[in-house]
Motif scaffolding. Structure first.
Motif, PDB file in Angstrom:
ATOM      1  N   THR A 306      26.395  36.567  42.169  1.00  0.00           N
ATOM      2  CA  THR A 306      27.440  37.423  42.733  1.00  0.00           C
ATOM      3  C   THR A 306      28.363  36.642  43.661  1.00  0.00           C
ATOM      4  O   THR A 306      29.592  36.736  43.563  1.00  0.00           O
ATOM      5  N   LYS A 307      27.773  35.850  44.573  1.00  0.00           N
ATOM      6  CA  LYS A 307      28.586  35.113  45.538  1.00  0.00           C
ATOM      7  C   LYS A 307      29.520  34.123  44.831  1.00  0.00           C
ATOM      8  O   LYS A 307      30.702  33.997  45.188  1.00  0.00           O
ATOM      9  N   ARG A 308      28.990  33.431  43.819  1.00  0.00           N
ATOM     10  CA  ARG A 308      29.825  32.475  43.095  1.00  0.00           C
ATOM     11  C   ARG A 308      30.952  33.179  42.341  1.00  0.00           C
ATOM     12  O   ARG A 308      32.067  32.651  42.245  1.00  0.00           O
ATOM     13  N   ALA A 309      30.644  34.350  41.800  1.00  0.00           N
ATOM     14  CA  ALA A 309      31.698  35.115  41.124  1.00  0.00           C
ATOM     15  C   ALA A 309      32.776  35.526  42.121  1.00  0.00           C
ATOM     16  O   ALA A 309      33.973  35.507  41.804  1.00  0.00           O
ATOM     17  N   TRP A 310      32.356  35.885  43.344  1.00  0.00           N
ATOM     18  CA  TRP A 310      33.342  36.269  44.372  1.00  0.00           C
ATOM     19  C   TRP A 310      34.157  35.061  44.827  1.00  0.00           C
ATOM     20  O   TRP A 310      35.357  35.194  45.097  1.00  0.00           O
ATOM     21  N   VAL A 311      33.515  33.887  44.929  1.00  0.00           N
ATOM     22  CA  VAL A 311      34.266  32.679  45.293  1.00  0.00           C
ATOM     23  C   VAL A 311      35.363  32.417  44.267  1.00  0.00           C
ATOM     24  O   VAL A 311      36.518  32.135  44.604  1.00  0.00           O
ATOM     25  N   THR A 312      34.980  32.553  42.996  1.00  0.00           N
ATOM     26  CA  THR A 312      35.957  32.354  41.915  1.00  0.00           C
ATOM     27  C   THR A 312      37.051  33.405  41.985  1.00  0.00           C
ATOM     28  O   THR A 312      38.246  33.085  41.856  1.00  0.00           O
ATOM     29  N   GLU A 313      36.669  34.656  42.209  1.00  0.00           N
ATOM     30  CA  GLU A 313      37.658  35.731  42.247  1.00  0.00           C
ATOM     31  C   GLU A 313      38.592  35.569  43.447  1.00  0.00           C
ATOM     32  O   GLU A 313      39.800  35.814  43.334  1.00  0.00           O
ATOM     33  N   LYS A 314      38.050  35.156  44.583  1.00  0.00           N
ATOM     34  CA  LYS A 314      38.898  34.935  45.763  1.00  0.00           C
ATOM     35  C   LYS A 314      39.941  33.861  45.488  1.00  0.00           C
ATOM     36  O   LYS A 314      41.121  33.999  45.846  1.00  0.00           O
ATOM     37  N   GLN A 315      39.491  32.787  44.836  1.00  0.00           N
ATOM     38  CA  GLN A 315      40.434  31.730  44.486  1.00  0.00           C
ATOM     39  C   GLN A 315      41.475  32.222  43.482  1.00  0.00           C
ATOM     40  O   GLN A 315      42.663  31.911  43.576  1.00  0.00           O
ATOM     41  N   ASP A 316      41.016  33.031  42.520  1.00  0.00           N
ATOM     42  CA  ASP A 316      41.928  33.520  41.482  1.00  0.00           C
ATOM     43  C   ASP A 316      42.999  34.452  42.058  1.00  0.00           C
ATOM     44  O   ASP A 316      44.172  34.348  41.683  1.00  0.00           O
ATOM     45  N   VAL A 317      42.611  35.367  42.958  1.00  0.00           N
ATOM     46  CA  VAL A 317      43.618  36.291  43.498  1.00  0.00           C
ATOM     47  C   VAL A 317      44.587  35.548  44.417  1.00  0.00           C
ATOM     48  O   VAL A 317      45.773  35.899  44.489  1.00  0.00           O
ATOM     49  N   THR A 318      44.061  34.511  45.104  1.00  0.00           N
ATOM     50  CA  THR A 318      44.965  33.699  45.923  1.00  0.00           C
ATOM     51  C   THR A 318      45.984  32.987  45.049  1.00  0.00           C
ATOM     52  O   THR A 318      47.188  32.939  45.371  1.00  0.00           O
ATOM     53  N   THR A 319      45.512  32.438  43.950  1.00  0.00           N
ATOM     54  CA  THR A 319      46.412  31.762  43.005  1.00  0.00           C
ATOM     55  C   THR A 319      47.401  32.748  42.400  1.00  0.00           C
ATOM     56  O   THR A 319      48.593  32.447  42.256  1.00  0.00           O
ATOM     57  N   LEU A 320      46.899  33.938  42.046  1.00  0.00           N
ATOM     58  CA  LEU A 320      47.766  34.956  41.458  1.00  0.00           C
ATOM     59  C   LEU A 320      48.869  35.357  42.429  1.00  0.00           C
ATOM     60  O   LEU A 320      50.047  35.486  42.045  1.00  0.00           O
ATOM     61  N   PHE A 321      48.511  35.541  43.695  1.00  0.00           N
ATOM     62  CA  PHE A 321      49.506  35.884  44.705  1.00  0.00           C
ATOM     63  C   PHE A 321      50.557  34.775  44.812  1.00  0.00           C
ATOM     64  O   PHE A 321      51.766  35.041  44.857  1.00  0.00           O
ATOM     65  N   GLY A 322      50.094  33.515  44.845  1.00  0.00           N
ATOM     66  CA  GLY A 322      51.037  32.407  44.931  1.00  0.00           C
ATOM     67  C   GLY A 322      51.938  32.326  43.714  1.00  0.00           C
ATOM     68  O   GLY A 322      53.130  32.015  43.829  1.00  0.00           O
ATOM     69  N   ASN A 323      51.392  32.636  42.530  1.00  0.00           N
ATOM     70  CA  ASN A 323      52.206  32.595  41.314  1.00  0.00           C
ATOM     71  C   ASN A 323      53.302  33.660  41.350  1.00  0.00           C
ATOM     72  O   ASN A 323      54.438  33.415  40.907  1.00  0.00           O
ATOM     73  N   VAL A 324      52.948  34.839  41.850  1.00  0.00           N
ATOM     74  CA  VAL A 324      53.953  35.909  41.954  1.00  0.00           C
ATOM     75  C   VAL A 324      55.082  35.474  42.880  1.00  0.00           C
ATOM     76  O   VAL A 324      56.277  35.622  42.561  1.00  0.00           O
ATOM     77  N   GLN A 325      54.727  34.924  44.037  1.00  0.00           N
ATOM     78  CA  GLN A 325      55.754  34.503  44.991  1.00  0.00           C
ATOM     79  C   GLN A 325      56.613  33.370  44.411  1.00  0.00           C
ATOM     80  O   GLN A 325      57.834  33.345  44.590  1.00  0.00           O
ATOM     81  N   THR A 326      55.963  32.437  43.735  1.00  0.00           N
ATOM     82  CA  THR A 326      56.718  31.329  43.138  1.00  0.00           C
ATOM     83  C   THR A 326      57.703  31.839  42.097  1.00  0.00           C
ATOM     84  O   THR A 326      58.864  31.395  42.041  1.00  0.00           O
ATOM     85  N   LYS A 327      57.248  32.774  41.264  1.00  0.00           N
ATOM     86  CA  LYS A 327      58.132  33.311  40.227  1.00  0.00           C
ATOM     87  C   LYS A 327      59.314  34.040  40.857  1.00  0.00           C
ATOM     88  O   LYS A 327      60.464  33.900  40.403  1.00  0.00           O
TER      89      LYS A 327
END
Length: 623
Positions: A306-327
């Motif tokens: 569970t914790k590793r899945a959350w680490v991955t998800e935290k990184q993914d949503v951070t990346t997703l947020f950055g991608n939206v702002q970049t676009k």
């Protein structure tokens, strides 16, 4: 009948063309190509791969190696549901049609996919699909007097329309004016080759599909011509207003989808972290080790899954947020501000709170089982240290045995009676170690020993007993052999030891034969069998005593130095030396040859081959 023949020919062309079109998708994404639509699509695996490529998404888990029909049907259903979900209407086709290879319906389905993913986005002056593509072709070839594009069949049968499309966009690739306008096959072949080599347009058709038929298949031709449209569309400089609006709408729609996805995933992540912390706060230990162990196992599983899945998800949503702002910044649009509580800073704060809760949870579990682990450490250490001390005492007493051979023999047997108790003590050590392992006790400051260490030392002691017993027994046998010289005894004992590979103080039949041969005593297989069976009957096994007695009989009654010299002379063909080849030709066992090579003096001849002086060896062996 004629109609049926035309339809069959059309299906053949479509099957080949559509298969090549699908292969361009598969190969560009690292999948092997298909050879048959009927065979390769029947289990649904390739169909799912194609939908993931065309849809640029994953369809989730599926049967990658289906064997049963129901597994194939599940795969095909998944692909068909995805197609339908993308707004593609499929008529009169179900999973069974694809599994059973209904070519007509399969071709219809693939044509629908080609229309949806390749031709549907082609438009000219408000027209779409077929009409839009036809209008585009007519505009591009309007200035070529030999070309008159009216359809997607006969208009392409002389190859000139294809050459005109290429020349219109890339005049450097084809010199249209120098073409032989009557060479239908040559023009078509040239267009196919240039398109494949320089424009990246795969050759979906054969020359005969256009030039040697009265009615080229319309769907196959449209599929191929659409590749030209997509290859050249990026070269058209002027964009229409509708395309600009469409592009902007697509951008905003993708941003909207990304924002919704970000907010949904952040809410789910925050809720999950809050829920598990509330559960930890409510936990009450029962005071038993099994309960504490269960909590420890559950916590370890949480951190590994569970914790590793959350680490991955935290990184993914951070990346997703950055991608939206970049676009948004790329197109000069206003930046995205998440709703209250869903910002990246809120995620980071919740994550830090989770880390604090984790540390508290870990300390509580560790404190609960620490005392139990400490007592288990001490229990194992006491048993292990005591065992090692007892083993060391016995080992020292064994090493200190001396005196007459019979006295040593009796002392070893008495000392050996203490071994079963030592074996039982090792079982207790192993049981204590298993308790520690169950309790996840990996380190122990109270002892330097592990059960494996002590087991190894016990095995060494058991081997020492075996070697001591064998040595004393053999010495008694050697002492009693008064009719042998000391040199003979030493030679025979060293030979026995060399071929006793497993140190069991016995020889099997093969080892016995090799030992005798190394002493120059060679028997036929039949005679060896008789001797071995007789010794087994007399002694129970070929022990050192049995071997020595056999050699006494042989040296007294059968073998003399003269006989051995004659035997070696026969092997050497009367040469004063033997070679390894001579020994192999004589069919001596490999182990015997190895022994003789090491025992006999040798020198190398001019060819680099070793010559073994058997006469000098026999002089040294026989006193």
């Amino acid at each position: 009948m004629v109609t049926d023949t035309l339809e069959a020919r059309s299906r053949d062309v479509q099957e080949r063309t559509f298969c090549k079109w699908l292969n361009t998708k598969l190969e560009s994404n690292g999948h092997p190509p298909m050879t048959s639509l009927v065979k390769d699509l029947s289990d649904g695996v390739r169909l799912i791969q194609l939908m993931e490529i065309m849809g640029d998404t994953s369809l989730g888990r599926y049967n990658k190696n289906p064997r049963m029909r129901v597994q194939k049907a599940e795969n095909v259903n998944k692909a068909l549901e995805f197609i339908t979900a993308r707004g593609v209407k499929l008529t009169n086709i179900g999973p069974e049609d694809i599994i059973d290879g209904n070519l007509k319906l399969i071709l219809g389905m693939i044509w629908t996919l080609i229309l949806r993913f390749t031709i549907a986005d082609i438009s000219e002056e408000g027209l779409s699909a077929k009409e839009g593509l036809l209008l585009w072709c007519q505009r591009k070839t309007a200035h070529y007097k030999e070309v008159d594009v009216q359809d997607f069949s006969l208009s392409w049968s002389d190859g000139l329309a294809l050459c005109a499309l290429i020349h219109c966009h890339r005049p450097d690739l084809i010199d249209y004016d120098k073409l032989d306008k009557t060479d239908r096959h040559g023009n078509t072949r040239l267009a196919f080759q240039v398109a494949a080599d320089y424009l990246g347009i795969p050759q979906l058709l054969e020359v005969a599909d256009l030039c040697d038929t009265a009615h080229p298949d319309e769907r196959s031709v449209m599929t191929y011509i659409a590749s030209y449209f997509h290859a050249f569309s990026s070269m058209d400089q002027a964009e229409t207003v509708s395309r600009r609006v469409e592009k902007f709408a697509e951008l905003m729609h993708s941003v909207w989808l990304s924002r919704n996805d970000y907010e949904r995933r952040v809410r789910e992540l925050l809720a999950a972290m809050a829920e598990i912390q509330a559960r930890w706060s409510a936990v009450q230990f029962t005071g038993t080790y099994s309960d504490a162990k269960a909590h420890s196992t559950s916590f370890t599983s949480y951190k590994q899954t569970t914790k590793r899945a959350w680490v991955t998800e935290k990184q993914d949503v951070t990346t997703l947020f950055g991608n939206v702002q970049t676009k948004l910044r790329t197109y000069g649009l206003r930046e995205y501000v998440p709703p209250s509580g869903l910002a990246i800073a809120d995620v980071d704060a919740a994550w830090n709170t989770l880390l604090v809760s984790e540390a508290k949870r870990s300390r509580a579990i560790n404190a609960e089982i620490r005392q139990i682990k400490e007592s288990l450490r001490k229990k194992f250490a006491d048993l292990a240290n005591d065992f090692e001390k007892r083993l060391r005492v016995i080992s020292s007493e064994l090493a200190g045995i001396e005196g007459a051979l019979e006295v040593q023999q009796q002392q070893v047997m008495q000392l050996q009676t203490r071994m079963p108790a030592l074996v039982d003590a090792l079982r207790a050590v192993a049981s204590a170690e298993e308790e520690c392992r169950t309790a996840n006790v990996d380190e122990n400051d109270y002892t330097v020993f592990t059960c494996q260490d002590l087991e190894f030392e016990l095995q060494l002691l058991e081997q020492a007993f075996s070697k001591k017993i064998a040595f004393v027994d053999n010495q008694i046998v050697s002492r009693n052999m008064t009719n042998l010289t000391p040199a003979q005894l030493e030679q025979f004992e060293s030979t026995f030891r060399y071929f006793d590979k497993d140190e069991s103080n016995t020889l099997n039949e093969s080892e016995m034969a090799s030992a005798l041969a190394s002493l120059g005593i060679v028997y036929s297989d039949e005679d060896l069998d008789i001797i071995y069976e007789q010794l087994q009957e007399d002694y129970g096994a070929i022990t050192f005593e049995a071997f020595i007695n056999l050699l006494v009989e042989i040296t007294e009654d059968q073998t003399s130095p003269e006989q051995l010299r004659e035997a070696f002379q026969g092997i050497a063909a009367d040469k004063p030396f033997v070679t390894e080849l001579d020994l192999r030709v004589a069919q001596l066992p490999a182990s015997t040859i190895e022994y003789l090579r090491g025992a006999m003096p040798s020198k190398q001849n001019g060819s680099g081959e070793s010559e073994y002086d058997y006469a000098a060896w026999l002089d040294a062996v026989f006193a």
